[in-house]
Design an enzyme around this catalytic site. Structure first.
Site, PDB file in Angstrom:
ATOM      1  N   HIS A  24       0.822  -1.214   0.000  1.00  0.00           N
ATOM      2  CA  HIS A  24       0.000   0.000   0.000  1.00  0.00           C
ATOM      3  C   HIS A  24       0.858   1.268   0.000  1.00  0.00           C
ATOM      4  O   HIS A  24       0.363   2.349  -0.331  1.00  0.00           O
ATOM      5  CB  HIS A  24      -0.895  -0.012   1.245  1.00  0.00           C
ATOM      6  CG  HIS A  24      -2.311   0.418   0.994  1.00  0.00           C
ATOM      7  ND1 HIS A  24      -2.894   0.494  -0.259  1.00  0.00           N
ATOM      8  CD2 HIS A  24      -3.291   0.802   1.872  1.00  0.00           C
ATOM      9  CE1 HIS A  24      -4.146   0.892  -0.142  1.00  0.00           C
ATOM     10  NE2 HIS A  24      -4.411   1.095   1.128  1.00  0.00           N
ATOM     11  N   ASN A 118      -9.144   3.945  -1.428  1.00  0.00           N
ATOM     12  CA  ASN A 118      -9.577   4.929  -0.438  1.00  0.00           C
ATOM     13  C   ASN A 118      -8.769   6.218  -0.489  1.00  0.00           C
ATOM     14  O   ASN A 118      -9.293   7.302  -0.211  1.00  0.00           O
ATOM     15  CB  ASN A 118      -9.510   4.326   0.965  1.00  0.00           C
ATOM     16  CG  ASN A 118     -10.584   3.285   1.196  1.00  0.00           C
ATOM     17  OD1 ASN A 118     -11.641   3.330   0.569  1.00  0.00           O
ATOM     18  ND2 ASN A 118     -10.319   2.338   2.075  1.00  0.00           N
TER      19      ASN A 118
END
Length: 206
Positions: A24, A118
């Site tokens: 990530h 997100n």
């Protein structure tokens, strides 16, 4: 994005030592590599809710920003930097991980939806538009079915790259840095022609 237009380069990721090297955080990894190449250092900037470095001087200066808000609130940092420096959204490029791309592949786009990410969702919310450039860096998806993917998404994106994967990541990040130079010199479209066709050596899955 026209040649020479880039002024703010944002890598998305999560702050803290527990997230260093995770999939990530590949946006952070790209900026760290660029900063090392340019011999510049990141410093905390509370007004931008993140760490910032600068490369270039005068009208050629580009700010590098790593939001420290956690991924879901990345847009707050981006909005703060855009406002402080009086930039337009078309002077922004966001570097972000993408599970929909195999590890080793890149996608440079002038606009687009959040695609379930997100960090991008937060950026779109705070900027009020999805018309900003982003470079999606493939990290691959876990499992072979949609059910497996859903069940393993969190552990996948918060997991670290294997030793073999790290060899591919090194090639990818080298290509990202080449691509950033091309964006400044030749513009988004011509840089995208190269980046979107990139395939690292030894990557049969790409």
């Amino acid at each position: 994005m026209r040649p020479g237009r880039l002024r703010l380069l944002v890598g998305l990721g999560n702050p803290g030592s527990k997230y260093v090297g995770t999939r990530h955080n590949i946006g952070f990894m790209a900026l760290d590599k660029l900063a090392g190449q340019k011999s510049v250092s990141f410093r905390p900037q509370t007004k931008f809710h993140g760490l910032m470095a600068e490369v270039g001087v005068g009208s050629e200066r580009v700010r590098l920003l790593m939001p420290q808000t956690y991924m879901n609130e990345s847009g707050r940092a981006i909005r703060a930097a855009i406002d402080w420096f009086g930039l337009e959204v078309d002077q922004l490029l966001v570097l972000v991980d993408d599970m929909d791309l195999p590890l080793g592949r890149l996608r440079l786009r002038a606009q687009g939806s959040a695609g379930g990410h997100n960090g991008l969702r937060s950026a779109i919310q705070h900027l009020g538009t999805q018309d900003f450039c982003r470079l999606r860096i493939g990290i691959g998806a876990p499992g072979c079915t949609s059910e497996e993917r859903r069940a393993r998404t969190v552990s996948h994106v918060l997991g670290v790259f294997s030793r073999q994967e790290s060899l591919l990541v090194d090639q990818v990040l080298d290509e990202v840095l080449i691509g950033l130079d091309l964006i400044q010199c030749l513009g988004l479209e011509r840089a995208g022609n190269r980046l979107n066709a990139f395939q690292p050596e030894g990557c049969s899955a790409c």
